[in-house]
Write an enzyme that holds these catalytic residues in place. Structure first.
Site, PDB file in Angstrom:
ATOM      1  N   ARG A  76      28.249  42.523  40.413  1.00  0.00           N
ATOM      2  CA  ARG A  76      28.734  43.226  41.508  1.00  0.00           C
ATOM      3  C   ARG A  76      29.506  44.558  41.174  1.00  0.00           C
ATOM      4  O   ARG A  76      30.389  44.255  40.344  1.00  0.00           O
ATOM      5  CB  ARG A  76      29.688  42.057  42.412  1.00  0.00           C
ATOM      6  N   HIS A 120      35.604  50.213  47.307  1.00  0.00           N
ATOM      7  CA  HIS A 120      36.586  49.131  46.551  1.00  0.00           C
ATOM      8  C   HIS A 120      37.788  50.155  46.465  1.00  0.00           C
ATOM      9  O   HIS A 120      38.142  50.486  45.339  1.00  0.00           O
ATOM     10  CB  HIS A 120      35.917  48.847  45.387  1.00  0.00           C
ATOM     11  N   GLU A 165      37.980  43.601  50.477  1.00  0.00           N
ATOM     12  CA  GLU A 165      39.332  43.369  50.933  1.00  0.00           C
ATOM     13  C   GLU A 165      40.027  44.376  51.912  1.00  0.00           C
ATOM     14  O   GLU A 165      41.050  45.129  51.309  1.00  0.00           O
ATOM     15  CB  GLU A 165      40.247  43.050  49.738  1.00  0.00           C
ATOM     16  N   ASN A 294      36.950  36.558  48.123  1.00  0.00           N
ATOM     17  CA  ASN A 294      37.732  36.775  46.955  1.00  0.00           C
ATOM     18  C   ASN A 294      38.787  35.744  47.142  1.00  0.00           C
ATOM     19  O   ASN A 294      39.583  35.895  47.900  1.00  0.00           O
ATOM     20  CB  ASN A 294      38.310  38.070  46.813  1.00  0.00           C
ATOM     21  N   TYR A 296      41.700  33.723  44.596  1.00  0.00           N
ATOM     22  CA  TYR A 296      42.460  33.698  43.204  1.00  0.00           C
ATOM     23  C   TYR A 296      43.538  32.532  43.358  1.00  0.00           C
ATOM     24  O   TYR A 296      43.789  31.726  42.093  1.00  0.00           O
ATOM     25  CB  TYR A 296      43.151  34.885  42.869  1.00  0.00           C
ATOM     26  N   GLU A 354      34.894  37.352  43.989  1.00  0.00           N
ATOM     27  CA  GLU A 354      35.849  37.357  42.963  1.00  0.00           C
ATOM     28  C   GLU A 354      36.627  36.097  42.660  1.00  0.00           C
ATOM     29  O   GLU A 354      37.096  35.449  44.007  1.00  0.00           O
ATOM     30  CB  GLU A 354      36.897  38.662  43.182  1.00  0.00           C
TER      31      GLU A 354
HETATM   32  C1  FCB Z   1      41.430  41.831  43.894  1.00  0.00           C
HETATM   33  C2  FCB Z   1      40.698  42.998  43.791  1.00  0.00           C
HETATM   34  C3  FCB Z   1      40.258  43.421  42.368  1.00  0.00           C
HETATM   35  C4  FCB Z   1      41.332  43.090  41.133  1.00  0.00           C
HETATM   36  C5  FCB Z   1      41.333  41.447  41.582  1.00  0.00           C
HETATM   37  C6  FCB Z   1      42.476  40.892  40.746  1.00  0.00           C
HETATM   38  O1  FCB Z   1      42.372  41.956  44.900  1.00  0.00           O
HETATM   39  O2  FCB Z   1      39.663  43.413  44.697  1.00  0.00           O
HETATM   40  O3  FCB Z   1      39.930  44.939  42.279  1.00  0.00           O
HETATM   41  O4  FCB Z   1      42.291  43.932  41.061  1.00  0.00           O
HETATM   42  O5  FCB Z   1      42.163  41.266  42.775  1.00  0.00           O
END
Ligand code: FCB
Length: 459
Positions: A76, A120, A165, A294, A296, A354
């Site tokens: 990607r 992006h 995002e 995405n 985390y 992500e």
């Molecule tokens: C996300 C972004 C990516 C990167 C990660 C850590 O929010 O999409 O570009 O910065 O965080």
């Protein structure tokens, strides 16, 4: 336990143009809002910028080889709008299109499926000079850009992501000024978010027309939100935060309506809240083929009247592990999120576009990068992703963030997310232990029982 994914599962890695390319002034590329933002004193840690980044603009052939060596079957990346249309609209820069054309061909030649993100965050500066995303005209600007790119690449790209995002682009860029273009106007941020979504709705039919048979989706930053306590105030805070980050975008895309509780909340805050015509919402909710997720971490929040984000404040979880960006490591949040998306919105397919972690990696005396914490992070999250698949979530692929260390926006080069280490002065790439581990997972199509693997390959 051995965790096995289906044979056609996509195993990828993700990057973004401004974070890796460099070549900022080459072959006719125009300026983006990030070029400008990086020059603003104090905007980016250590005054870093993306002028050179990972020099991927010149090293892309080696980088594709590296992906092939890792065994990735998907990649990607995003396209830099200012390379394609240096003034944002109008004049097309053929050299910009050529760059991505070659990249797409090289990826396919290595058996790697390109997932192309159109936006992006590197908006051409000329368009910001005309007001940027808070202006309704931005919808037409993006449609023109989508047209130009998909006409050229539409015969070979099978997977398109309109936006990455929109919450971050709108809220951090226009609401609190942490990202480019660095404005602090919450109502403008909501207008920006609306136009980002509407431009997605406009781009989908364009991509379908120019790239027949391809899959089209959008990527959102989505995070489970948990209240810090069972108090009514904290539970309301968690609902509000969920409305702010998650439901605002999901409801628009999948229900053609912004959440009523959030509309009411915003109205109470600002008299100049924009109108959101029902017809716009209908266009935003155009059917798509997949949702990009995405994720985390999760957020634990409490009610706080002075809190910057919808009167909430983050709470640190006692005893939990945190990454270098101060994000709690919470693998169970990923399965919780995926199951909720499946239950409440039922996208036809989901990709994790992500997922990953920043840790302060450095090569050891032998030149190896032993990022054991990242291995554990990835193992935990892939195991939870698999749990969601078992529960019926149509998860079709996983992209680790990131292929390599890169420019982490306002944090500059201080945070390393890669499964490949980048030595910036020499631009040497070193596959980290996590990269080798991920290659092993891809080869085995899942996470093999650790003990068995250790028995097979001692050391
Ligand atoms: C996300 C972004 C990516 C990167 C990660 C850590 O929010 O999409 O570009 O910065 O965080």
């Amino acid at each position: 336990m051995t965790v096995t994914f289906l044979p056609d599962f996509l195993w990828g890695a993700a990057t973004a143009s401004y974070q890796i390319e460099g070549g900022a002034r080459e072959d006719g590329r125009g300026e983006s809002i990030w070029d400008t933002f990086c020059r603003a004193p104090g905007a980016v840690l250590n005054g870093d910028n993306g002028d050179v980044a990972c020099n991927h603009y010149h090293r892309w052939r080696d980088d594709v080889r590296l992906m092939a060596d890792l065994g990735l079957n998907a990649y990607r990346f995003s396209i830099a709008w200012p390379r394609i249309l240096p003034e944002g609209v109008g004049r097309v820069n053929p050299a910009g299109l050529d760059f991505y054309d070659r990249l797409v061909d090289a990826l396919w030649a290595s058996g790697i499926r390109p997932f192309v993100t159109l936006y992006h965050w590197d908006l051409p500066q000329t368009l910001q000079d005309r007001g940027g995303w808070p202006e309704r005209e931005s919808v037409a600007w993006f449609a023109e850009y989508a047209e130009v790119v998909s006409r050229r690449l539409g015969d070979r790209v099978r997977d398109w992501i309109t936006h990455n995002e929109p919450w971050v682009a709108a809220m951090l860029g226009y609401g609190i000024g942490l990202h480019a273009p660095g404005l602090r106007d919450p109502a403008a941020a909501l207008r920006a978010a609306h136009h980002l979504l509407l431009s997605h709705g406009e781009a989908v039919p364009i991509l379908r027309r120019n790239s027949p048979g391809s899959s089209v989706g959008i990527t959102l930053n989505l995070t489970p939100i948990h209240p810090a306590s069972e108090s009514e105030a904290d539970r309301a805070a968690a609902r509000r935060k969920d409305g702010f980050v998650n439901r605002w975008f999901l409801d628009a895309l999948y229900r053609a309506a912004y959440p009523a509780d959030m509309i009411e909340y915003y109205h109470a805050l600002w008299s100049d809240l924009p109108d959101f015509p029902a017809d716009d919402l209908k266009r935003i909710a155009v059917p798509t083929d997949f949702l990009g997720v995405n994720n985390y971490t999760r957020h634990v929040v409490r009610h706080d009247l002075r809190g910057v984000e919808v009167q909430t404040e983050y709470v640190r979880v006692e005893g939990a592990e945190y990454t270098d960006t101060n994000w709690e490591v919470c693998p169970a949040g990923l399965s919780e999120l995926l199951m909720r998306l499946h239950r409440d919105y039922a996208p036809p397919a989901i990709y994790i576009t992500e997922n990953g972690a920043a840790f302060p990696d450095a090569p050891d005396a032998n030149g190896e990068v032993n990022d054991a914490r990242r291995v554990a992070y990835l193992r935990g999250h892939l195991t939870e992703a698999h749990r969601a698949v078992t529960a019926g979530v149509p998860l079709c692929g996983y992209f680790v963030w990131s292929l390599m260390d890169n420019f982490e926006w306002a944090l500059g080069y201080s945070k390393r997310f890669g499964i490949v280490f980048v030595d910036y002065p020499t631009q040497r790439r070193i596959v980290k232990a996590s990269g080798r581990w991920y290659a092993g997972v891809i080869g085995a199509k899942g996470i093999e029982d650790e003990q068995r693997r250790e028995m097979q390959s001692p050391g």
